[in-house]
Design a protein around this motif. Structure first.
Motif, PDB file in Angstrom:
ATOM      1  N   THR A  27      32.122  42.045  35.950  1.00 54.20           N
ATOM      2  CA  THR A  27      31.505  41.389  37.098  1.00 54.20           C
ATOM      3  C   THR A  27      32.543  41.128  38.176  1.00 54.20           C
ATOM      4  O   THR A  27      33.656  40.669  37.891  1.00 54.20           O
ATOM      5  N   GLY A  28      32.162  41.440  39.418  1.00 57.11           N
ATOM      6  CA  GLY A  28      33.000  41.159  40.569  1.00 57.11           C
ATOM      7  C   GLY A  28      32.343  40.130  41.452  1.00 57.11           C
ATOM      8  O   GLY A  28      31.168  40.265  41.817  1.00 57.11           O
ATOM      9  N   VAL A  29      33.082  39.087  41.780  1.00 54.82           N
ATOM     10  CA  VAL A  29      32.529  37.986  42.573  1.00 54.82           C
ATOM     11  C   VAL A  29      33.040  38.119  44.001  1.00 54.82           C
ATOM     12  O   VAL A  29      34.257  38.249  44.242  1.00 54.82           O
ATOM     13  N   VAL A  30      32.099  38.094  44.957  1.00 56.88           N
ATOM     14  CA  VAL A  30      32.437  38.188  46.363  1.00 56.88           C
ATOM     15  C   VAL A  30      31.704  37.086  47.107  1.00 56.88           C
ATOM     16  O   VAL A  30      30.596  36.682  46.719  1.00 56.88           O
ATOM     17  N   THR A  31      32.300  36.558  48.141  1.00 59.40           N
ATOM     18  CA  THR A  31      31.676  35.523  48.972  1.00 59.40           C
ATOM     19  C   THR A  31      30.853  36.202  50.059  1.00 59.40           C
ATOM     20  O   THR A  31      31.392  36.977  50.860  1.00 59.40           O
ATOM     21  N   TYR A  32      29.561  35.936  50.067  1.00 59.21           N
ATOM     22  CA  TYR A  32      28.663  36.578  51.026  1.00 59.21           C
ATOM     23  C   TYR A  32      28.540  35.735  52.279  1.00 59.21           C
ATOM     24  O   TYR A  32      28.481  34.498  52.236  1.00 59.21           O
ATOM     25  N   ARG A  33      28.516  36.423  53.416  1.00 55.38           N
ATOM     26  CA  ARG A  33      28.255  35.792  54.707  1.00 55.38           C
ATOM     27  C   ARG A  33      27.598  36.816  55.612  1.00 55.38           C
ATOM     28  O   ARG A  33      27.655  38.032  55.359  1.00 55.38           O
ATOM     29  N   PRO A  82      37.728  40.842  49.615  1.00 53.42           N
ATOM     30  CA  PRO A  82      38.264  41.087  48.269  1.00 53.42           C
ATOM     31  C   PRO A  82      37.251  40.704  47.203  1.00 53.42           C
ATOM     32  O   PRO A  82      36.405  39.830  47.411  1.00 53.42           O
ATOM     33  N   VAL A  83      37.345  41.366  46.084  1.00 49.50           N
ATOM     34  CA  VAL A  83      36.448  41.105  44.959  1.00 49.50           C
ATOM     35  C   VAL A  83      37.275  40.481  43.831  1.00 49.50           C
ATOM     36  O   VAL A  83      38.312  41.015  43.436  1.00 49.50           O
ATOM     37  N   THR A  84      36.803  39.332  43.365  1.00 48.38           N
ATOM     38  CA  THR A  84      37.455  38.675  42.236  1.00 48.38           C
ATOM     39  C   THR A  84      36.791  39.163  40.947  1.00 48.38           C
ATOM     40  O   THR A  84      35.576  38.990  40.766  1.00 48.38           O
ATOM     41  N   LEU A  85      37.579  39.767  40.089  1.00 50.58           N
ATOM     42  CA  LEU A  85      37.040  40.327  38.843  1.00 50.58           C
ATOM     43  C   LEU A  85      37.039  39.277  37.749  1.00 50.58           C
ATOM     44  O   LEU A  85      38.038  38.561  37.548  1.00 50.58           O
ATOM     45  N   ARG A  86      35.940  39.187  37.051  1.00 49.85           N
ATOM     46  CA  ARG A  86      35.827  38.295  35.906  1.00 49.85           C
ATOM     47  C   ARG A  86      35.992  39.120  34.633  1.00 49.85           C
ATOM     48  O   ARG A  86      35.022  39.660  34.088  1.00 49.85           O
TER      49      ARG A  86
END
Length: 337
Positions: free
Chosen positions: A279-285, A292-296
């Motif tokens: 899973t990659g976490v990204v801040t949506y706007r 950047p994508v934060t990988l879990r």
């Protein structure tokens, strides 16, 4: 003995020699003419001069100010070769190549900048110059410069199950040549190699411009580097797909591009066997942007790449709830008894 002496005295008698010479004279003269004719015909090709053309590279001579070679450089020589026609014996010309003929343009005393100068051809011994095309060449005289740049390693794409490590010796090199050409060099790259674990090989250096195209007319010092693969073998590595988190309810994604779309993870083999995605976490706007994508990644695993995403996000249109018309409307009639 007496008979032998008489034979000798007979050959010394001029009258006897004359009779022998005149005996069958027409036949002897004819035989001599035939022999001479055959010799002339057989050797005519070897004695005759022939012509042969050569493509000769143009060399530059520059002794400006007595400094000799190395302080100035010539670039953009056009053409770089001249067509030279030599005349000589066939066997002599067959021994020659274009490298045996010298074609020299002398730029001694020519100021820095463009030039158009004659080319002097020096024909080898036993030959003569018949034709030369062209007689003049163009070029550019410039100061010779040197720049030191780091070496960029180029290797073949490794398998997904390996994480190779390399060393480059030396890690920088000097590129030299005409100033205007040296300034075009953006980086020095080693020729691509495919090395097994523990291997070591020489790789030639290539000068590239900002567009990644080779830059001609320059030299590198050193001309090659030593590339060594430091790792000893394969590691437990697996490539898995990157899946992004969902946007919040008020936003929707209209365009998405994840780079790279998969990442390599290092972990224990039993953990890797259970992984199919990360899973990659990204801040949506709202808007179009790169983030950047934060990988879990699971505990005990490590990602080898960083991930970015190109997004186009829009706000979802809000829907107006229907009016609640539950109150009684105005009366349009009267009730009867």
């Amino acid at each position: 003995m007496r008979g032998g002496g008489g034979e000798v005295r007979r050959w010394l008698d001029p009258r006897y020699l004359w009779r022998r010479a005149m005996h069958n004279l027409p036949a002897k003269v004819l035989a001599l003419l035939v022999a001479v004719t055959l010799w002339v015909v057989a050797t005519s090709d070897r004695r005759a001069n022939v012509e042969q053309g050569f493509d000769v590279p143009v060399t530059v001579s520059d002794t400006t100010g007595g400094r000799g070679e190395g302080t100035r450089a010539v670039s953009g020589l056009t053409p770089a070769t001249v067509r030279v026609t030599l005349s000589g014996r066939r066997e002599r010309l067959q021994e020659l190549t274009g490298d045996d003929v010298r074609a020299v343009v002398d730029v001694t005393g020519v100021p820095e900048g463009s030039f158009t100068l004659p080319v002097t051809v020096e024909s080898p011994s036993g030959t003569s110059l018949r034709e030369q095309r062209p007689r003049r060449v163009q070029g550019f005289v410039d100061t010779r410069l040197g720049r030191t740049l780091p070496v960029t390693l180029s290797v073949a794409t490794p398998p997904e199950t390996s994480v190779p490590r390399y060393s480059v010796t030396p890690d920088e090199a000097t590129v030299r040549g005409p100033g205007r050409v040296v300034r075009e060099v953006a980086r020095l790259v080693s020729t691509p190699l495919s090395l097994a674990p523990g291997d070591e090989r020489e790789a030639a250096l290539i000068a590239l411009d900002a567009e990644g195209q080779p830059v001609p007319g320059v030299t590198t010092s050193p001309a090659s580097v030593t590339v060594r693969r430091l790792d000893t073998g394969e590691l437990p590595v697996k490539a898995v797909r990157v899946v992004l988190n969902d946007p919040p309810p008020g936003l929707r994604v209209t365009s998405v591009s994840v780079q790279p779309s998969s990442v390599r993870l290092i972990a224990a083999p039993e953990l890797l066997s259970r992984l199919r995605e990360v899973t990659g976490v990204v801040t949506y706007r709202e808007g179009t942007y790169t983030a950047p994508v934060t990988l879990r990644v699971p505990a005990g695993a490590q990602a080898l790449e960083t991930v970015n995403v190109r997004l186009t996000v829009e706000r979802r249109p809000t829907t107006t709830p229907p009016d609640d018309d539950s109150s009684p409307g105005p009366q349009t009639g009267t009730s009867g008894p």
